[in-house]
Motif scaffolding. Sequence first.
Motif, mmCIF file in Angstrom:
data_model
loop_
_atom_site.group_PDB
_atom_site.id
_atom_site.type_symbol
_atom_site.label_atom_id
_atom_site.label_comp_id
_atom_site.label_asym_id
_atom_site.label_seq_id
_atom_site.Cartn_x
_atom_site.Cartn_y
_atom_site.Cartn_z
ATOM 1 N N ARG A 173 -52.697 27.951 -3.233
ATOM 2 C CA ARG A 173 -52.369 29.303 -3.417
ATOM 3 C C ARG A 173 -51.412 29.675 -2.321
ATOM 4 N NH1 ARG A 173 -53.862 33.688 -1.276
ATOM 5 N NH2 ARG A 173 -55.724 32.701 -0.428
ATOM 6 N N ILE A 174 -51.814 29.350 -1.152
ATOM 7 C CA ILE A 174 -50.946 29.915 -0.035
ATOM 8 C C ILE A 174 -49.721 28.579 -0.036
ATOM 9 C CG2 ILE A 174 -50.912 29.467 2.548
ATOM 10 C CD1 ILE A 174 -53.867 30.487 2.536
ATOM 11 N N GLN A 175 -50.115 27.626 -0.111
ATOM 12 C CA GLN A 175 -48.800 26.408 -0.133
ATOM 13 C C GLN A 175 -47.881 26.722 -1.270
ATOM 14 O OE1 GLN A 175 -50.021 22.466 -0.572
ATOM 15 N NE2 GLN A 175 -50.893 22.189 1.624
ATOM 16 N N SER A 176 -48.228 27.259 -2.220
ATOM 17 C CA SER A 176 -47.184 27.500 -3.361
ATOM 18 C C SER A 176 -46.610 28.791 -3.068
ATOM 19 C CB SER A 176 -47.916 27.709 -4.799
ATOM 20 O OG SER A 176 -48.722 26.863 -5.195
ATOM 21 N N GLY A 177 -46.969 29.820 -2.358
ATOM 22 C CA GLY A 177 -46.314 31.082 -1.964
ATOM 23 C C GLY A 177 -45.398 30.533 -0.934
ATOM 24 N N GLU A 178 -45.708 29.754 0.146
ATOM 25 C CA GLU A 178 -44.848 29.486 1.320
ATOM 26 C C GLU A 178 -43.683 28.543 0.566
ATOM 27 O OE1 GLU A 178 -45.749 29.983 5.048
ATOM 28 O OE2 GLU A 178 -46.236 31.629 3.512
ATOM 29 N N LEU A 179 -43.943 27.592 -0.111
ATOM 30 C CA LEU A 179 -42.862 26.765 -0.637
ATOM 31 C C LEU A 179 -41.958 27.447 -1.557
ATOM 32 C CD1 LEU A 179 -44.924 23.587 -1.444
ATOM 33 C CD2 LEU A 179 -42.990 23.657 0.511
ATOM 34 N N LEU A 180 -42.349 28.505 -2.228
ATOM 35 C CA LEU A 180 -41.281 29.262 -3.171
ATOM 36 C C LEU A 180 -40.475 30.186 -2.202
ATOM 37 C CD1 LEU A 180 -43.629 29.921 -6.139
ATOM 38 C CD2 LEU A 180 -41.879 28.744 -6.359
ATOM 39 N N ASN A 181 -41.129 30.383 -1.262
ATOM 40 C CA ASN A 181 -40.167 31.618 -0.148
ATOM 41 C C ASN A 181 -39.617 30.572 0.898
ATOM 42 O OD1 ASN A 181 -40.838 34.336 -0.826
ATOM 43 N ND2 ASN A 181 -42.825 33.425 -0.911
ATOM 44 N N GLY A 182 -39.128 29.381 0.545
ATOM 45 C CA GLY A 182 -38.559 28.363 1.529
ATOM 46 C C GLY A 182 -39.024 28.165 2.833
ATOM 47 N N ARG A 183 -40.423 28.168 2.690
ATOM 48 C CA ARG A 183 -41.251 27.800 4.068
ATOM 49 C C ARG A 183 -42.008 26.741 3.990
ATOM 50 N NH1 ARG A 183 -41.704 33.577 4.032
ATOM 51 N NH2 ARG A 183 -43.799 33.419 2.822
ATOM 52 N N PRO A 184 -42.233 25.921 5.100
ATOM 53 C CA PRO A 184 -43.035 24.751 5.044
ATOM 54 C C PRO A 184 -44.560 24.889 4.771
ATOM 55 C CG PRO A 184 -42.688 25.315 7.504
ATOM 56 C CD PRO A 184 -41.776 26.025 6.282
ATOM 57 N N ALA A 185 -45.173 23.794 4.019
ATOM 58 C CA ALA A 185 -46.517 24.192 3.584
ATOM 59 C C ALA A 185 -47.550 23.427 4.638
ATOM 60 C CB ALA A 185 -46.708 23.674 2.238
ATOM 61 N N ASP A 186 -48.372 24.050 5.276
ATOM 62 C CA ASP A 186 -49.525 23.536 6.112
ATOM 63 C C ASP A 186 -50.572 22.800 5.268
ATOM 64 O OD1 ASP A 186 -48.015 24.318 8.389
ATOM 65 O OD2 ASP A 186 -49.341 26.078 8.454
ATOM 66 N N CYS A 187 -51.014 21.619 5.734
ATOM 67 C CA CYS A 187 -51.865 20.902 4.963
ATOM 68 C C CYS A 187 -53.000 20.686 5.764
ATOM 69 C CB CYS A 187 -51.443 19.496 4.571
ATOM 70 S SG CYS A 187 -49.809 19.185 3.628
ATOM 71 N N GLU A 188 -54.359 21.464 5.282
ATOM 72 C CA GLU A 188 -55.429 21.304 5.951
ATOM 73 C C GLU A 188 -56.669 20.574 5.349
ATOM 74 O OE1 GLU A 188 -56.543 25.269 7.354
ATOM 75 O OE2 GLU A 188 -54.551 25.520 8.629
ATOM 76 N N VAL A 189 -56.768 21.090 3.949
ATOM 77 C CA VAL A 189 -57.879 20.585 3.248
ATOM 78 C C VAL A 189 -57.624 19.143 2.650
ATOM 79 C CG1 VAL A 189 -59.290 20.746 1.120
ATOM 80 C CG2 VAL A 189 -58.596 22.748 2.385
ATOM 81 N N TYR A 190 -56.191 18.729 2.031
ATOM 82 C CA TYR A 190 -55.786 17.572 1.670
ATOM 83 C C TYR A 190 -54.770 16.871 2.762
ATOM 84 C CZ TYR A 190 -57.761 19.290 -2.780
ATOM 85 O OH TYR A 190 -58.519 19.863 -3.803
ATOM 86 N N PRO A 191 -54.925 15.699 2.534
ATOM 87 C CA PRO A 191 -53.930 14.866 3.351
ATOM 88 C C PRO A 191 -52.427 15.167 3.393
ATOM 89 C CG PRO A 191 -54.763 13.317 2.026
ATOM 90 C CD PRO A 191 -55.711 14.716 1.917
#
Length: 339
Positions: A173-191
Amino acid sequence: MAKQCNVAVVGATGAVGQQMLEVLAERNFPIKELRLLASERSVGKFLEYNGEQHMVQLLDKDAFEGIDIALFSAGGARSEEFCPIAAAAGAICVDNSSAWRMDPEVPLVVPEVNPQDIAQYGKKGIIANPNCSTIQMLVALKPLHDAAKITRIVVSTYQAVSGTGRNAIDELRIQSGELLNGRPADCEVYPHQIAFNCLPHIDVFLDNGYTKEEMKMVNETRKIFGDDSIGVTATTVRVPVFYSHSESINIETEKKLSAEQARELLANAPGVRVVDDVANLEYPLAVDAAGQDLTLVGRIREDESIANGLNLWVVADNLRKGAATNAVQIAEIVLEKYL
């Protein structure tokens, strides 16, 4: 008065534990006493069951006194430690982790497939719930196996992030929101980034190049079907879907089965709904499987590259039929036949 029993839900505050509570309520499971158990950090919290609030208690060695059925969904280490304790206290344990699945003295059960194996629970007082991907696959394949004997299975899975837990749901959910708003996505659960991506990697890699998740499907299928001669190979993939696992399954059978024969068998199979009208673009979808317990089967067609082959697309809710509902169905059989 209908038979009632005392039930413990171990790992009650987790995603599957809370789904177990929902399923128990939906199916009107006859509970006399409900005991919610979890680790120290969750003790004192309240969870709702059937409109009433129940306080979470500590999972410890004294937690199972008077319990008839213990539903475990607290991870393999907790199951390894506490299932024997619960069984020694007189509870029949239904465990959702992988801890006991391949133990030769523990039955591994999908109620639509091998309910008779529950009778073997007495050796250790434990019944194992299979892997979520194995469950839905075998619900779909059981009627075909009975009719024509499956000799080989090639399966590719497309598994929702909820199979990893709440943190993975949040990460998508958070990664989708960040990427759709032009921001990088942090990875904590998955590699790697899971949003808008597919990861051909579920669980750890083994020496043979397969992942542990893939080998679970291989070994569990043979145990549940009671046939080590079945050839099984799997590729498991994590996809950016919140709920419900999808599977592309190719089978070879000893006897010829036409696509129409397969549809008829599946239409009459317990726990299955055939969704297979391609003329109207109807086929199983993850969004349709989410929130219910049927295994959806479609895209049923003959494999034209071999003599006796079929292809299927199979979808089911991984938290419900793939975990909580399967466990509760086992508990229903235990209550009816063994308590």
